[in-house]
Design an enzyme around this catalytic site. Sequence first.
Site, PDB file in Angstrom:
ATOM      1  N   CYS A 290      41.673 -49.528  29.049  1.00 13.62           N
ATOM      2  CA  CYS A 290      41.204 -48.187  29.424  1.00 13.62           C
ATOM      3  C   CYS A 290      42.260 -47.319  30.096  1.00 13.62           C
ATOM      4  O   CYS A 290      42.625 -46.273  29.568  1.00 13.62           O
ATOM      5  CB  CYS A 290      39.993 -48.312  30.332  1.00 13.62           C
ATOM      6  SG  CYS A 290      38.707 -49.302  29.570  1.00 13.62           S
TER       7      CYS A 290
HETATM    8  C1  UGA Z   1      38.321 -49.347  34.271  1.00 10.82           C
HETATM    9  C2  UGA Z   1      37.488 -48.537  35.285  1.00 10.82           C
HETATM   10  O1  UGA Z   1      37.584 -49.164  36.561  1.00 10.82           O
HETATM   11  C3  UGA Z   1      36.023 -48.476  34.845  1.00 10.82           C
HETATM   12  O2  UGA Z   1      35.299 -47.661  35.741  1.00 10.82           O
HETATM   13  C4  UGA Z   1      35.966 -47.863  33.443  1.00 10.82           C
HETATM   14  O3  UGA Z   1      34.636 -47.870  32.938  1.00 10.82           O
HETATM   15  C5  UGA Z   1      36.820 -48.682  32.490  1.00 10.82           C
HETATM   16  O4  UGA Z   1      38.181 -48.738  32.982  1.00 10.82           O
HETATM   17  C6  UGA Z   1      36.781 -48.025  31.140  1.00 10.82           C
HETATM   18  O5  UGA Z   1      37.278 -46.894  31.021  1.00 10.82           O
HETATM   19  O6  UGA Z   1      36.146 -48.556  30.226  1.00 10.82           O
HETATM   20  P1  UGA Z   1      38.704 -51.960  33.775  1.00 10.82           P
HETATM   21  O7  UGA Z   1      39.848 -51.500  32.934  1.00 10.82           O
HETATM   22  O8  UGA Z   1      37.724 -52.917  33.227  1.00 10.82           O
HETATM   23  O9  UGA Z   1      37.837 -50.683  34.260  1.00 10.82           O
HETATM   24  O10 UGA Z   1      39.298 -52.647  35.082  1.00 10.82           O
HETATM   25  P2  UGA Z   1      39.712 -52.202  36.566  1.00 10.82           P
HETATM   26  O11 UGA Z   1      39.012 -53.068  37.519  1.00 10.82           O
HETATM   27  O12 UGA Z   1      39.582 -50.759  36.757  1.00 10.82           O
HETATM   28  O13 UGA Z   1      41.256 -52.599  36.584  1.00 10.82           O
HETATM   29  C7  UGA Z   1      42.205 -51.969  35.741  1.00 10.82           C
HETATM   30  C8  UGA Z   1      43.589 -52.460  36.071  1.00 10.82           C
HETATM   31  O14 UGA Z   1      44.012 -51.965  37.349  1.00 10.82           O
HETATM   32  C9  UGA Z   1      43.737 -53.977  36.150  1.00 10.82           C
HETATM   33  O15 UGA Z   1      44.920 -54.368  35.488  1.00 10.82           O
HETATM   34  C10 UGA Z   1      43.833 -54.268  37.632  1.00 10.82           C
HETATM   35  O16 UGA Z   1      44.573 -55.427  37.906  1.00 10.82           O
HETATM   36  C11 UGA Z   1      44.537 -53.018  38.129  1.00 10.82           C
HETATM   37  N1  UGA Z   1      44.279 -52.736  39.563  1.00 10.82           N
HETATM   38  C12 UGA Z   1      43.033 -52.385  39.976  1.00 10.82           C
HETATM   39  C13 UGA Z   1      45.336 -52.779  40.477  1.00 10.82           C
HETATM   40  O17 UGA Z   1      46.491 -53.070  40.110  1.00 10.82           O
HETATM   41  N2  UGA Z   1      45.087 -52.480  41.781  1.00 10.82           N
HETATM   42  C14 UGA Z   1      43.841 -52.145  42.224  1.00 10.82           C
HETATM   43  O18 UGA Z   1      43.698 -51.867  43.433  1.00 10.82           O
HETATM   44  C15 UGA Z   1      42.799 -52.103  41.297  1.00 10.82           C
END
Ligand code: UGA
Length: 460
Positions: A290
């Site tokens: 995403c």
């Molecule tokens: C993300 C959004 O959080 C959702 O709200 C959205 O629905 C989704 O994309 C989408 O567009 O379908 P997702 O990609 O499943 O969800 O996962 P996240 O938890 O957002 O993490 C994304 C990335 O950011 C991961 O690689 C995670 O490791 C990284 N991350 C997250 C960080 O490096 N630091 C953080 O503090 C949080």
Amino acid sequence: MGIHQKKVAFVEEKRMSGQQNISIVGMGYVGLCTAAGFASKGARIVATDKDQQKVDSINKCKAPFHEPQLEEALRKATKQSKIKGTVDLEKAILETDVTFVTVGTPSKPDGSSDLGQVQEAATEIGKALSKKEGYHLVVVKSTVLPGTTENLVKPILEKQSNKSCGSDFGLCMNPEFLREGSAIYDTLHPDRIIIGEWDEKSGDTLESLYALFYKQQKIPLIRTNLPTAELIKYANNAFLATKISYINTIANICEKIPETDVAKVAEGIGLDNRINPRFLRAGLGYGGSCFPKDLKALIALAKQQKIEATMLEAVQKVNTNQAKHAVELVKKEVGMLENKRIAILGLSFKPDTGDMREAKSIQIINMLLDEGADVSAYDPVAVPNAKAIFKKRISYATSALNCLKDADCAVIVTEWNEFKDLKPEDFIASMKQPIVVDGRKIYNPETFTKKLNYKAIGLG
Ligand code: UGA
């Protein structure tokens, strides 16, 4: 709410308060988790996908991908006859009152979204609507750029059905915010609902459906027009990605200032409730299906409109550099990487999923291989996906300890819980030399630095 609106809402709520019959088109993460979530809220779901294998697997309550609680939810729903999978989209439309479109919108080489699947779904739905009596609501849940629902989906539906949007069928855009790894929880407990509507009746119908699903939960709900709803999704993901690149920039500054730790800085600024502590975990940066894709599409849109997207481009650049930075940390400790054994703990783009789309592990492993390193990797779930990417270029371990065996350096790439339980002694006992580069800051720096050579992103 005006009197007319109240009346429509009342009528819709009455209509919806019987059995809600919903079809969902496209059984990817969003589609299947939404299907399972809505079924557990009592709706009867017809889950459609072109892929017969996927449909068979859903009907056997086997999730085609790893997602906590999903199979359990599917089993429950199947037992209560609340869900059935089919490849027959027309029948699905004819049997239901509301259709959610949850097909993929992958990136094209220029960053813009490939809308082929949306177009195809709209065509099939439109054809089915031509045979349908009575009102039907179509809801676009796929992430699409502003204007897509109104200028692409609506004309296709009208042309194929020979019916009129607004009077014969309704149209909404309802962005999805569920996260992989907690998708079922997120579907059952959304923190807000955004309804973009073509007309009032469409919005009323969808609001009534959600009112039934989330009766007790008082979920904030915003109603707006179609392009605003579409943009909210992109703006949301881009903002979260910005928070991550922001804290990663601070992390890089911390590394140059002795005795500082980005985790404490994040905790400190996170207590300012204008900032809040979430999405301030510094590390290797974001991956997944995403954030990278949506940021690319938003930048492509800005460029097309001749708007400078400097900030969004910087977010991307910081994100790409984080993985390079981790490899630099490895090289600084290990020296030349030729024939050095590097253990990679974690392959998926985040814990609790096997998804490796845009995973940081791919970028890091490719850089290590280019430098001649011998890579061994372990992940509790993602190894089959990794095998399809790296084939025999790396070796695959069956446990974390096994992966560490004889390694010159270990890199923590994904913060799976089972890695958090590892003690310095585990690394010391298995590795050739105990060097740990913690890309997700999962260990206590004090405990680890005392016992082994421990480097972490954002640790001064
Ligand atoms: C993300 C959004 O959080 C959702 O709200 C959205 O629905 C989704 O994309 C989408 O567009 O379908 P997702 O990609 O499943 O969800 O996962 P996240 O938890 O957002 O993490 C994304 C990335 O950011 C991961 O690689 C995670 O490791 C990284 N991350 C997250 C960080 O490096 N630091 C953080 O503090 C949080």
